[in-house]
Design a protein around this motif. Sequence first.
Motif, PDB file in Angstrom:
ATOM      1  N   ASP A  17       0.423  -0.731  -0.277  1.00 51.53           N
ATOM      2  CA  ASP A  17       0.174   0.228  -0.147  1.00 51.53           C
ATOM      3  C   ASP A  17       0.836   1.521   0.449  1.00 51.53           C
ATOM      4  N   PRO A  18       0.826   2.212  -1.229  1.00 54.84           N
ATOM      5  CA  PRO A  18       1.452   3.364  -0.906  1.00 54.84           C
ATOM      6  C   PRO A  18       1.662   3.761   0.031  1.00 54.84           C
ATOM      7  N   TYR A  19       0.098   4.482   1.523  1.00 50.21           N
ATOM      8  CA  TYR A  19       0.157   5.227   1.502  1.00 50.21           C
ATOM      9  C   TYR A  19       0.530   4.700   3.470  1.00 50.21           C
ATOM     10  N   SER A  20       1.030   2.691   3.405  1.00 51.21           N
ATOM     11  CA  SER A  20       1.986   2.193   4.344  1.00 51.21           C
ATOM     12  C   SER A  20       3.337   2.339   3.988  1.00 51.21           C
ATOM     13  N   MET A  21       3.349   2.317   2.782  1.00 48.63           N
ATOM     14  CA  MET A  21       5.255   2.565   3.153  1.00 48.63           C
ATOM     15  C   MET A  21       5.703   4.424   2.820  1.00 48.63           C
ATOM     16  N   LEU A  22       3.721   5.010   2.641  1.00 53.68           N
ATOM     17  CA  LEU A  22       5.406   6.556   3.277  1.00 53.68           C
ATOM     18  C   LEU A  22       5.514   6.732   4.220  1.00 53.68           C
ATOM     19  N   MET A  23       3.858   6.034   5.370  1.00 53.65           N
ATOM     20  CA  MET A  23       4.225   6.446   6.768  1.00 53.65           C
ATOM     21  C   MET A  23       5.098   5.932   7.504  1.00 53.65           C
ATOM     22  N   HIS A  24       5.344   4.309   6.366  1.00 50.92           N
ATOM     23  CA  HIS A  24       6.891   3.585   6.668  1.00 50.92           C
ATOM     24  C   HIS A  24       8.772   4.284   6.297  1.00 50.92           C
ATOM     25  N   TYR A  25       8.372   5.136   5.838  1.00 51.84           N
ATOM     26  CA  TYR A  25       9.655   5.931   4.648  1.00 51.84           C
ATOM     27  C   TYR A  25      10.007   7.249   5.839  1.00 51.84           C
ATOM     28  N   LYS A  26       9.105   8.106   5.739  1.00 51.09           N
ATOM     29  CA  LYS A  26       8.630   8.573   6.728  1.00 51.09           C
ATOM     30  C   LYS A  26       9.438   8.743   8.840  1.00 51.09           C
ATOM     31  N   ARG A  27       8.338   7.414   8.568  1.00 53.96           N
ATOM     32  CA  ARG A  27       8.894   7.263   9.976  1.00 53.96           C
ATOM     33  C   ARG A  27      10.725   6.901  10.999  1.00 53.96           C
ATOM     34  N   ALA A  28      11.022   5.873   9.193  1.00 56.04           N
ATOM     35  CA  ALA A  28      12.569   5.588   9.473  1.00 56.04           C
ATOM     36  C   ALA A  28      13.453   6.867   9.476  1.00 56.04           C
ATOM     37  N   PHE A  29      12.841   7.665   8.001  1.00 58.22           N
ATOM     38  CA  PHE A  29      13.733   8.676   8.371  1.00 58.22           C
ATOM     39  C   PHE A  29      14.140   9.749   9.048  1.00 58.22           C
ATOM     40  N   LYS A  30      12.870   9.570   9.705  1.00 59.20           N
ATOM     41  CA  LYS A  30      13.450  10.069  10.571  1.00 59.20           C
ATOM     42  C   LYS A  30      13.543  10.252  12.025  1.00 59.20           C
ATOM     43  N   LEU A  31      13.361   8.813  12.066  1.00 57.17           N
ATOM     44  CA  LEU A  31      14.498   8.290  13.204  1.00 57.17           C
ATOM     45  C   LEU A  31      16.344   8.372  13.162  1.00 57.17           C
ATOM     46  N   ILE A  32      16.093   7.800  11.556  1.00 53.73           N
ATOM     47  CA  ILE A  32      17.916   8.202  10.634  1.00 53.73           C
ATOM     48  C   ILE A  32      18.164   9.591  11.231  1.00 53.73           C
ATOM     49  N   THR A  33      17.246  10.368  11.342  1.00 50.75           N
ATOM     50  CA  THR A  33      17.677  12.405  11.279  1.00 50.75           C
ATOM     51  C   THR A  33      18.401  12.232  12.908  1.00 50.75           C
ATOM     52  N   VAL A  34      17.724  11.883  13.725  1.00 56.54           N
ATOM     53  CA  VAL A  34      17.737  11.859  14.970  1.00 56.54           C
ATOM     54  C   VAL A  34      19.119  11.365  15.163  1.00 56.54           C
ATOM     55  N   LEU A  35      19.038  10.076  14.725  1.00 58.51           N
ATOM     56  CA  LEU A  35      20.994   9.240  15.280  1.00 58.51           C
ATOM     57  C   LEU A  35      21.514  10.054  14.772  1.00 58.51           C
ATOM     58  N   LYS A  36      21.708  10.664  13.043  1.00 58.22           N
ATOM     59  CA  LYS A  36      22.478  11.531  12.858  1.00 58.22           C
ATOM     60  C   LYS A  36      22.846  12.827  13.655  1.00 58.22           C
ATOM     61  N   ALA A  37      21.815  13.178  14.552  1.00 55.63           N
ATOM     62  CA  ALA A  37      22.070  14.751  15.558  1.00 55.63           C
ATOM     63  C   ALA A  37      23.368  14.139  16.984  1.00 55.63           C
ATOM     64  N   GLU A  38      22.550  12.673  17.485  1.00 60.00           N
ATOM     65  CA  GLU A  38      23.183  12.520  18.648  1.00 60.00           C
ATOM     66  C   GLU A  38      24.336  11.626  17.046  1.00 60.00           C
ATOM     67  N   LYS A  39      25.188  11.466  16.613  1.00 62.97           N
ATOM     68  CA  LYS A  39      26.242  10.770  15.667  1.00 62.97           C
ATOM     69  C   LYS A  39      26.300   9.712  16.239  1.00 62.97           C
ATOM     70  N   ALA A  40      25.325   8.286  16.305  1.00 63.46           N
ATOM     71  CA  ALA A  40      25.151   7.428  16.591  1.00 63.46           C
ATOM     72  C   ALA A  40      26.204   6.765  16.006  1.00 63.46           C
ATOM     73  N   LYS A  41      26.214   4.684  15.938  1.00 62.05           N
ATOM     74  CA  LYS A  41      26.866   4.021  15.445  1.00 62.05           C
ATOM     75  C   LYS A  41      25.438   2.786  15.270  1.00 62.05           C
TER      76      LYS A  41
END
Length: 157
Positions: A17-41
């Motif tokens: 489903d394109p809507y569920s894909m959109l939600m998964h992409y947004k959630r995943a990229f938001k987590l990666i952005t937070v990890l980037k701010a924390e300089k995570a491994k």
Amino acid sequence: MNFNRVANKVRSTYIMDPYSMLMHYKRAFKLITVLKAEKAKVLILGNKNQFGIDWKGRFEGIDFDTGVVDGAVISSAPKHYHMILCCDPILYCKALRNINLPVMMCATAKEITQHPEILDVSDYLLPSPTSRHDAALRQLIADADQEAKLRGGFMPE
């Protein structure tokens, strides 16, 4: 699942489903952005569903480790890493079952349908594009995430 009959042959394709894909992409990229701010491994497992993302180029603040991975590295991952990014979920699904870290899986709709235990193991799902439309949707969300980062905030919900 979508069935097509062409010249006495039956082909099946898997649709997400394109809507569920959109939600998964947004959630995943938001987590990666937070990890980037924390300089995570982040530990990257496998190389199957890389689908054209330059992980080190797009997310410069995150330390991605793609070294040799065996059972000992996976079991000691909570001590050394902040997240596991699994690009080959079928291969590593059993090893990641009781790990105490957030696990992001890159999986196609076919893999999710044929192996539903992937959803039990993963905390975040990054759908792997199987068509040009899926790839365009992923690129759209990634670009929106980059623009939001430049403005100094998160992507809108």
